[in-house]
Design a protein around this motif. Structure first.
Motif, PDB file in Angstrom:
ATOM      1  N   UNK A  90       0.860  -1.186   0.000  1.00 46.80           N
ATOM      2  CA  UNK A  90       0.000   0.000   0.000  1.00 46.80           C
ATOM      3  C   UNK A  90       0.897   1.237   0.000  1.00 46.80           C
ATOM      4  N   UNK A  91       0.581   2.204  -0.858  1.00 46.82           N
ATOM      5  CA  UNK A  91       1.465   3.350  -1.082  1.00 46.82           C
ATOM      6  C   UNK A  91       1.615   4.251   0.132  1.00 46.82           C
ATOM      7  N   UNK A  92       0.662   4.200   1.063  1.00 46.33           N
ATOM      8  CA  UNK A  92       0.696   5.125   2.201  1.00 46.33           C
ATOM      9  C   UNK A  92       1.672   4.686   3.306  1.00 46.33           C
ATOM     10  N   UNK A  93       2.246   3.491   3.206  1.00 41.33           N
ATOM     11  CA  UNK A  93       3.198   3.012   4.210  1.00 41.33           C
ATOM     12  C   UNK A  93       4.573   3.606   3.915  1.00 41.33           C
ATOM     13  N   UNK A  94       5.167   4.207   4.925  1.00 40.67           N
ATOM     14  CA  UNK A  94       6.518   4.757   4.794  1.00 40.67           C
ATOM     15  C   UNK A  94       7.526   3.616   4.965  1.00 40.67           C
ATOM     16  N   UNK A  95       8.180   3.223   3.883  1.00 41.00           N
ATOM     17  CA  UNK A  95       9.098   2.066   3.918  1.00 41.00           C
ATOM     18  C   UNK A  95      10.563   2.496   4.061  1.00 41.00           C
ATOM     19  N   UNK A 108       4.102   6.371  13.294  1.00 40.39           N
ATOM     20  CA  UNK A 108       5.115   7.169  12.596  1.00 40.39           C
ATOM     21  C   UNK A 108       5.317   6.742  11.143  1.00 40.39           C
ATOM     22  N   UNK A 109       4.964   5.502  10.825  1.00 40.67           N
ATOM     23  CA  UNK A 109       5.193   4.983   9.474  1.00 40.67           C
ATOM     24  C   UNK A 109       3.908   4.564   8.762  1.00 40.67           C
ATOM     25  N   UNK A 110       2.776   4.676   9.454  1.00 42.71           N
ATOM     26  CA  UNK A 110       1.485   4.273   8.896  1.00 42.71           C
ATOM     27  C   UNK A 110       1.496   2.810   8.446  1.00 42.71           C
ATOM     28  N   UNK A 111       2.195   1.977   9.198  1.00 49.66           N
ATOM     29  CA  UNK A 111       2.333   0.566   8.837  1.00 49.66           C
ATOM     30  C   UNK A 111       1.476  -0.302   9.757  1.00 49.66           C
ATOM     31  N   UNK A 112       0.481  -0.988   9.227  1.00 51.25           N
ATOM     32  CA  UNK A 112      -0.315  -1.900  10.050  1.00 51.25           C
ATOM     33  C   UNK A 112       0.538  -3.063  10.559  1.00 51.25           C
ATOM     34  N   UNK A 113       0.010  -3.763  11.547  1.00 51.81           N
ATOM     35  CA  UNK A 113       0.721  -4.912  12.113  1.00 51.81           C
ATOM     36  C   UNK A 113       0.451  -6.149  11.251  1.00 51.81           C
ATOM     37  N   UNK A 114       1.383  -6.449  10.375  1.00 53.29           N
ATOM     38  CA  UNK A 114       1.263  -7.662   9.548  1.00 53.29           C
ATOM     39  C   UNK A 114       2.575  -8.443   9.512  1.00 53.29           C
TER      40      UNK A 114
END
Length: 443
Positions: free
Chosen positions: A105-110, A278-284
């Motif tokens: 997903x593009x909204x996750x800060x990688x 801070x990174x908009x990353x869900x727990x997966x």
């Protein structure tokens, strides 16, 4: 050096995987993402067979107050929404995804850049944590947003990060502290802001000197967070024991940690909160340890949730020849896996191999009234008595002797010279008594 005030035992550490840096486990060909990855009601799928999904995409909504949304850990096509068997062999609903590439997903800060500034306010933080499906990663998988929202009349005074990792063999939390200390400290700061508290503690046992040194170095920039070094003793990672050890307050019988002003969160949870806010990353993704004295492989892996345990076993060379059981969790409170095709969950912490000698129960003999189980109980109970009361179904007496306060840590059984399976009967009795208590009309 601080520790909790009642009971406890000293099993061998066996942290033989502690020097294994975290590696990325290969993405599976098919992911089986369970809808029951948290305490409370299972999530409800919102995708259909044939849908294309990306990594981090919402695939199931929370279905109650005590529940958490579930996100895809892979990209590909939804193959099925089916009933699968969990680690214990029990049926559970899952979204099955055929993996095609690794599109996020593009909204996750990688990026690897560490984001220190916390821009969200308290309510926004809790909403973001809920949205990203963050749950407690210390074992219970209680939805984190609920734990950060004390009930009316209760107020948090401080946050405690549980870095004890007192279970033998497990080293995933240790590796997170060594490799990502600042993310953990920022995650703790985020939760403190959510709770509106200005004091935080990280409770860590003395047998982790490298992690203690690293934490102290980075914590100097976070004066509101204090690193508290604790004496090594099991079950120091239990919430009630950790609160006692760190701040000297005892959770009352039938009480909750919040009754002492404390909110306790795990190291892995702090990292997940950092990544969510801070990174908009869900727990997966999660970190798990592959270990065992009979294994030639000692690893700490970052895995995608939904990876079959059988795949982890295959990649690490198969089940060791002398292994008799494969355990999820540690040897004290973990559970033997009945179904190795079951997928990893958000809270998966280990694939632990134990030999016949390590798992075989010795022949039970008569209780000799030595009192070792009483001395070992961290809750101040009388396990020998609760064992007898449970065996003869004297539930009123078991309740009167506080069986509901048992935390099922196994200290009593570990220390019993007569090899009486105390925990088995006490766990059964506790379930019976709590069922009776719940069935009573509320006053």
């Amino acid at each position: 050096m601080k520790t909790f005030s009642l009971g406890g035992v000293h099993p061998a550490d066996n942290k033989i995987s502690c020097d294994a840096a975290i590696e990325n486990f290969p993405i599976p060909e098919t992911a089986y993402i369970s809808m029951s990855q948290h305490l409370g009601a299972p999530a409800e799928p919102i995708v259909a067979v044939g849908d294309k999904v990306k990594v981090g995409q919402l695939i199931a909504n929370a279905s109650g107050f005590i529940s958490a949304p579930v996100h895809s850990s892979v990209s590909g096509t939804v193959k099925a929404i089916d009933t699968i068997k969990d680690l214990a062999g029990n049926p559970c609903k899952a979204v099955v995804i055929t993996v095609e590439g690794d599109e996020w997903v593009e909204t996750i800060d990688r990026s690897d850049a560490i984001v220190k500034e916390i821009k969200l306010d308290s309510k926004e933080i809790i909403a973001k944590i809920q949205e990203c499906g963050v749950v407690g990663l210390g074992g219970a998988t209680f939805p984190t947003n609920v734990k950060l929202s004390p009930p009316p009349g209760k107020k948090a005074e401080f946050l405690i990060i549980n870095a004890a990792e007192c279970e033998p063999y497990l080293t995933s939390d240790y590796r997170v502290l060594v490799e990502m200390p600042e993310q953990v400290l920022i995650g703790a700061s985020i939760m403190m802001k959510a709770l509106n508290v200005t004091q935080g503690f990280i409770g860590i046992e003395e047998n982790k000197p490298k992690a203690i040194e690293i934490l102290n170095k980075y914590a100097s920039a976070y004066p509101q967070i204090k690193v508290v070094v604790l004496k090594k003793k099991y079950p120091q990672g239990g919430e009630k024991q950790l609160i006692d050890a760190v701040v000297g307050r005892r959770v009352p019988s039938k009480g909750l940690p919040i009754d002492t002003g404390a909110v306790v969160q795990n190291v892995g949870t702090a990292l997940a909160v950092y990544e969510a806010v801070q990174k908009n990353k869900p727990l997966f993704e999660g970190i798990l340890t592959v270990t065992g004295q009979c294994s030639n492989v000692q690893k700490n892996y970052k895995h995608r949730v939904g990876t079959p345990i059988s795949k982890i076993i295959e990649v690490t060379g198969g089940i060791p020849e002398s292994a008799a059981k494969v355990i999820s969790g540690g040897p004290m409170m973990g559970k033997a896996m009945a179904n190795l095709d079951a997928p990893t969950l958000k809270g998966s912490s280990s694939v632990l191999y134990l030999t016949e000698e390590q798992t075989k129960r010795k022949e039970e003999s008569n209780c000799i009234r030595c009192g070792k189980c009483v001395s070992a109980c961290p809750m101040g109970l009388e396990p020998y008595l609760l064992n007898k009361l449970s065996k003869v179904a004297r539930w009123d007496d078991a309740e009167a002797h506080f069986i509901y306060d048992c935390i099922e840590c196994g200290c009593c059984q570990f220390t019993c010279p007569a090899y009486i399976p105390l925990l088995d009967s006490i766990r059964f009795g506790k379930a019976k008594v709590m069922g009776i208590m719940r069935s009573r009309p509320k006053k």
